[in-house]
Design an enzyme around this catalytic site. Structure first.
Site: not given
Ligand code: ARG
Length: 402
Positions: A20, A100, A129, A181
């Site tokens: 990506d 993040r 995210d 992922s």
């Molecule tokens: N659901 C989790 C969160 O919102 C994990 C997100 C994972 N992100 C990813 N790019 N796989 O914090």
């Protein structure tokens, strides 16, 4: 590019080196004509970032910045979340959500230093995210634009992205099949997509990346002792250690003993319920031990009140509101409440389970002379009678009314 798109001269991209974000570098150059500075951070994901230097430049970036942020991550984000026992919906230790804001903080910092007018990320329009990156950018660099190419580009599938990469000679090793992922850092790994999208189905064993199946864990239990100073872990088995080293050490130990697998359905900020797996051995062990130490050291009223703020703290972290007045105020409360949370807790790890088997602290409020049922009891039993008369009085009044 739609005509409404903001004009961008230079942008800083949160770059992982994956498919990506590799395609994004090229796409940004093609579609906005801007210069792209790549930024990659080591948050303890256990990956060598050095190869990204060449890769980013070969993909079209004008520059790449790589930073080891593990210490800062532990000191400023993970430690306050330990003090707050932060678990989203009671289960998720928030590894991704804590990482993040730190990455976004650096994106903004680098954008300012580089004279860039935008930051960019590779998040989709369905997740949390994107919100975290953008809300933090709004909070720390309100003058910066945010670009989210994945949310708007025409590349609908992974195959189309690979095709785009091939056409533009972008060096990627991606294959079409990618069952899950992932997002990892030292506080845990998030796993989603693929077979996990059926919440009724047990996760396939290959979804788990680092924690051994509890069935295959050693038949002999292992005891670990975690020591805390003001609510932050500072020793392991009696040995003083940097919190960062301790976390990395506990991850290894937990992985071997099948400890720290989490399977949950969670409420995303964007309104979707989602089935996710987490691997967070150190986080689960540390939070278990920390709560246990608090049970000994916190005054009853603080102990009963604190979880209300803990839930709020976890929610704020999950929602991307790390840099907000309420999160900062809650952290101040937590720091105050942690002043006496110093001591140690022993955990027994056995085939995926964590048993608390002992705790001690010089600030313990546990008084054996008050607790004992044996000789040496100093509790005034006769005082209980008057206490109950008054405590039970409303019940009596109510009953007489009926
Ligand atoms: N659901 C989790 C969160 O919102 C994990 C997100 C994972 N992100 C990813 N790019 N796989 O914090």
């Amino acid at each position: 590019m739609s005509p409404s798109k903001p004009h961008v001269k230079k942008c800083v991209l949160a770059y992982s080196g994956g498919l990506d974000t590799s395609v994004i570098i090229r796409w940004l150059i093609e579609n906005t004509g801007c210069e792209v500075v790549a930024f990659s951070a080591d948050l303890g994901q256990g990956e060598n970032l050095e190869p990204l230097r060449r890769k980013a430049i070969r993909t079209g970036a004008s520059k790449i910045v790589i930073e080891d942020l593990r210490q800062e991550f532990v000191r400023d984000f993970v430690s306050p979340s330990i003090q707050a026992n932060a678990l989203y919906e009671g289960k998720y230790p928030l590894a991704t959500a804590l990482g993040r804001p730190l990455i976004a903080k650096w994106l903004v910092q680098i954008a300012k230093a580089e004279g860039a007018d935008a930051v960019a990320h590779g998040c989709t329009g369905k997740g949390n995210d994107q919100v975290r990156f953008e809300v933090v950018t709004n909070a720390l660099g309100p003058e910066l634009k945010v670009l989210a190419p994945v949310r708007e580009w025409e590349l609908k599938t992974r195959e189309e992205e690979i095709e785009y990469a091939r056409k533009h000679r972008i060096p990627v090793q991606a294959t079409a099949a990618k069952p899950y992922s992932f997002d990892s850092n030292l506080w845990g790994r998030s796993i989603e997509c693929g077979a996990l999208e059926d919440p009724a189905a047990e996760p396939p064993e290959d979804a788990w990346q680092s924690i051994v199946s509890p069935q295959k864990a050693p038949n002999k239990p292992l005891v670990v002792e975690i020591g805390f100073t003001r609510g932050v872990p500072t020793s392991l088995d009696g040995k003083k250690m940097k919190t960062l080293d301790l976390i990395e050490r506990l991850n290894k130990i937990g992985e071997r003993h099948g400890v720290g697998r989490i399977d949950m359905v969670e409420n995303r900020l964007v309104g979707i319920k989602s089935r996710e797996l987490y691997e967070a051995p150190a986080a689960v062990m540390i939070l278990t031990a920390h709560k246990e130490l608090e049970a000994m050291c916190l005054d009853r009223e603080v102990a009963h009140f604190k979880p209300i703020l803990e839930g709020k703290m976890a929610e704020l972290i999950y929602y991307g509101l790390w840099y907000s007045p309420l999160r900062e105020a809650i952290s101040a409360f937590m720091a105050e409440a942690q002043k006496k949370v110093t001591g140690s807790v022993r955990l027994k790890l056995y085939k995926g389970s964590i048993m608390v088997i002992g705790r001690e602290s010089r600030h313990s409020l546990y008084d054996p002379r008050l607790a004992t049922y044996d000789v040496g009891d100093r509790f005034d039993h006769t005082a209980a009678e008057g206490f109950i008369q008054i405590f039970g009085l409303p019940s009596k009044v109510l009953a007489r009314r009926k």
